[in-house]
Design a protein around this motif. Structure first.
Motif, short mmCIF file in Angstrom:
data_model
loop_
_atom_site.label_atom_id
_atom_site.label_comp_id
_atom_site.label_asym_id
_atom_site.label_seq_id
_atom_site.Cartn_x
_atom_site.Cartn_y
_atom_site.Cartn_z
N ASP A 142 0.83 -1.20 0.00
CA ASP A 142 0.00 0.00 0.00
C ASP A 142 0.87 1.26 0.00
O ASP A 142 1.96 1.29 0.57
CB ASP A 142 -0.91 0.00 1.24
CG ASP A 142 -2.09 0.93 1.06
OD1 ASP A 142 -2.36 1.34 -0.08
OD2 ASP A 142 -2.75 1.25 2.08
N ASN A 143 0.36 2.28 -0.63
CA ASN A 143 1.03 3.60 -0.68
C ASN A 143 2.45 3.53 -1.24
O ASN A 143 3.35 4.25 -0.81
CB ASN A 143 1.06 4.24 0.73
CG ASN A 143 -0.33 4.54 1.24
OD1 ASN A 143 -1.22 4.95 0.49
ND2 ASN A 143 -0.53 4.30 2.53
N LYS A 317 -12.08 -14.02 -0.15
CA LYS A 317 -12.18 -13.72 -1.58
C LYS A 317 -11.07 -12.78 -2.03
O LYS A 317 -10.39 -13.04 -3.04
CB LYS A 317 -13.55 -13.11 -1.88
CG LYS A 317 -13.81 -12.84 -3.35
CD LYS A 317 -15.20 -12.27 -3.55
CE LYS A 317 -15.47 -11.92 -5.00
NZ LYS A 317 -16.83 -11.32 -5.18
N CYS A 318 -10.86 -11.70 -1.28
CA CYS A 318 -9.80 -10.74 -1.64
C CYS A 318 -8.42 -11.38 -1.57
O CYS A 318 -7.56 -11.13 -2.43
CB CYS A 318 -9.86 -9.54 -0.70
SG CYS A 318 -11.25 -8.42 -1.00
N ALA A 319 -8.20 -12.21 -0.55
CA ALA A 319 -6.89 -12.85 -0.40
C ALA A 319 -6.62 -13.80 -1.55
O ALA A 319 -5.48 -13.89 -2.06
CB ALA A 319 -6.83 -13.59 0.93
N GLU A 340 -4.18 -3.01 -11.71
CA GLU A 340 -4.94 -4.10 -11.09
C GLU A 340 -4.44 -4.34 -9.66
O GLU A 340 -5.24 -4.54 -8.74
CB GLU A 340 -4.79 -5.38 -11.91
CG GLU A 340 -5.61 -6.54 -11.35
CD GLU A 340 -5.40 -7.83 -12.13
OE1 GLU A 340 -5.89 -8.87 -11.67
OE2 GLU A 340 -4.73 -7.79 -13.18
N ALA A 341 -3.13 -4.32 -9.46
CA ALA A 341 -2.55 -4.54 -8.13
C ALA A 341 -3.03 -3.46 -7.17
O ALA A 341 -3.40 -3.76 -6.02
CB ALA A 341 -1.03 -4.55 -8.22
N ARG A 342 -3.04 -2.22 -7.61
CA ARG A 342 -3.47 -1.13 -6.72
C ARG A 342 -4.94 -1.27 -6.36
O ARG A 342 -5.36 -0.98 -5.24
CB ARG A 342 -3.18 0.22 -7.37
CG ARG A 342 -1.69 0.50 -7.56
CD ARG A 342 -1.41 1.94 -7.90
NE ARG A 342 0.00 2.12 -8.20
CZ ARG A 342 0.96 2.23 -7.28
NH1 ARG A 342 0.62 2.18 -5.99
NH2 ARG A 342 2.24 2.39 -7.63
N VAL A 345 -5.22 -4.05 -3.73
CA VAL A 345 -4.72 -3.56 -2.45
C VAL A 345 -5.77 -2.68 -1.78
O VAL A 345 -5.99 -2.76 -0.56
CB VAL A 345 -3.40 -2.78 -2.64
CG1 VAL A 345 -3.03 -2.03 -1.36
CG2 VAL A 345 -2.27 -3.73 -3.03
N GLU A 346 -6.44 -1.85 -2.56
CA GLU A 346 -7.50 -1.00 -2.01
C GLU A 346 -8.64 -1.84 -1.45
O GLU A 346 -9.20 -1.53 -0.39
CB GLU A 346 -8.01 -0.06 -3.10
CG GLU A 346 -9.05 0.93 -2.59
CD GLU A 346 -9.53 1.89 -3.67
OE1 GLU A 346 -10.51 2.61 -3.42
OE2 GLU A 346 -8.91 1.92 -4.77
#
Length: 390
Positions: A142-143, A317-319, A340-342, A345-346
């Motif tokens: 993140d960030n 699901k997110c993991a 897509e990665a960002r 992560v969000e």
């Protein structure tokens, strides 16, 4: 789910209660106290009906969420308090047979609910540990102005640890290890499996953990054993309080069952049958809740889950999506893959934020249920002149 016919005469439950007003033989207290009791019983039944109708009408996105579970527990606490006041205000009736036996049976069922509270608190602690692994992923990704291979390796390792831990929980093994560690205050063990578990984070010492042989399914069965509605003569002999006792017994069973369905705990089992006369105004809501939660458990992507909590499903699901992304990513990242990665992560950050805000209040509420049960039981048994042994 079949409804039972009302046991006893008259057939209508409401008619049985209201008939007490017209039958001075069955009214063992003064007319004023009887009128007060009737009002209290009607208010209690109305509160149970209204609260559980609202719970059963929750939208699909709200049912079994942290907010919904907290509302469920709040409803139980409010109903429990109103029930306690009824018993307290009418001690002379509570001390007479057969009501003394009904009330003592209720308190014995609530003691079995204490172990469920203990197991649920263990489950909440397990979810916290999973959240910590997600936070490692966020810390790595993140960030970040630019993504590097080292960051993705760190995130991938945390996601693998999370996957292994959740699989262990689904196999009903991790909860036993959890309970053992809680009782042993994190005592060191030599096996490689214990070493792996320690790497997942140290659990805080809990003074009220269940044993490794404990079974949520068996405990729910014990709470629901011999739970039958009162007969007409029993309602008359207790001036209608037997109806309130049966109501609280059923609500206790429903709430404990819903907690076990939602939160990870050892030997989860949802095979609880509700058989309630349709004359009870809250019966349709209980049936609807039972059926909706069972439907959730039958869904293809929920069948083997460690718990039906909505936020737990979102975490899993997110993991999984993030794991797929970290497994196939190649460096340097394309603009599309970086975007897509960002986005993933969000999504993970949103799940962590909801868990951060919801788990602590939920645990406090489970504690409150635990202590309220203990207090009500102590007060109730004292009024009956019975020994208080938990």
């Amino acid at each position: 789910m079949p409804a039972t016919d009302y046991q006893g005469s008259p057939a209508s439950l409401r008619h049985s209660i209201l008939s007490l007003r017209r039958d001075p033989v069955h009214s063992m207290d003064s007319p004023h106290s009887t009128s007060t009791l009737e009002l209290e019983l009607e208010t209690f039944q109305r509160q149970v009906t209204d609260r559980f109708h609202e719970l059963s009408s929750a939208g699909a996105d709200h049912l079994l969420s942290l907010a919904w579970i907290r509302k469920l527990l709040d409803s139980f606490l409010c109903c429990q308090e109103e029930f306690r006041v009824i018993l307290f205000n009418h001690k002379s009736l509570v001390q007479r047979p057969p009501l003394d036996r009904f009330v003592q049976d209720y308190f014995e069922r609530t003691v079995k609910g204490l172990d469920v509270c203990n197991a649920i608190r263990d489950g909440i602690e397990q979810i916290r540990e999973w959240k910590k692994l997600l936070e490692i992923v966020l810390c790595a990704l993140d960030n970040q102005r630019m993504f590097g291979e080292g960051q993705f390796r760190r995130a991938r390792k945390a996601l693998i640890d999370l996957s292994i831990s959740m699989l262990d929980e689904k196999d009903s093994n991790a909860s036993s290890v959890l309970a053992h560690r809680n009782r042993s205050f994190g005592r060191q063990q030599g096996s490689s499996k214990d070493q792996h578990q320690r790497n997942l984070g140290h659990f805080r010492s809990l003074s009220w953990s269940v044993s490794r042989s404990w079974s949520a399914a068996r405990q729910l069965q014990a709470i629901g054993n011999n739970l039958v509605p009162p007969r007409g003569n029993e309602i008359a002999a207790t001036n209608g309080i037997a109806v309130a006792v049966y109501t609280m017994n059923t609500i206790l069973l429903l709430v404990m069952w819903a907690l076990v369905a939602a939160i990870p705990c050892q030997d989860r089992g949802l095979q609880v049958h509700f058989s309630i006369p349709r004359q009870f105004p809250w019966a349709p809501s209980v049936y609807l809740l039972h059926e909706r939660i069972l439907e959730e458990s039958r869904k293809r992507d929920r069948k083997n889950s460690s718990g039906l909590l909505r936020e737990l499903y979102q975490m899993d699901k997110c993991a999984r999506v993030m794991s797929d992304l970290t497994d196939c990513v190649q460096f340097p990242l394309t603009e599309e893959k970086e975007g897509e990665a960002r986005q993933r992560v969000e999504e993970l950050a949103n799940v962590c934020e909801v868990l951060k805000e919801g788990l602590d209040p939920l645990e406090r509420q489970v504690r409150e249920v635990f202590h309220r049960i203990v207090h009500s039981r102590t007060e109730g048994l004292d009024s009956l002149g019975r020994p208080n042994h938990v």
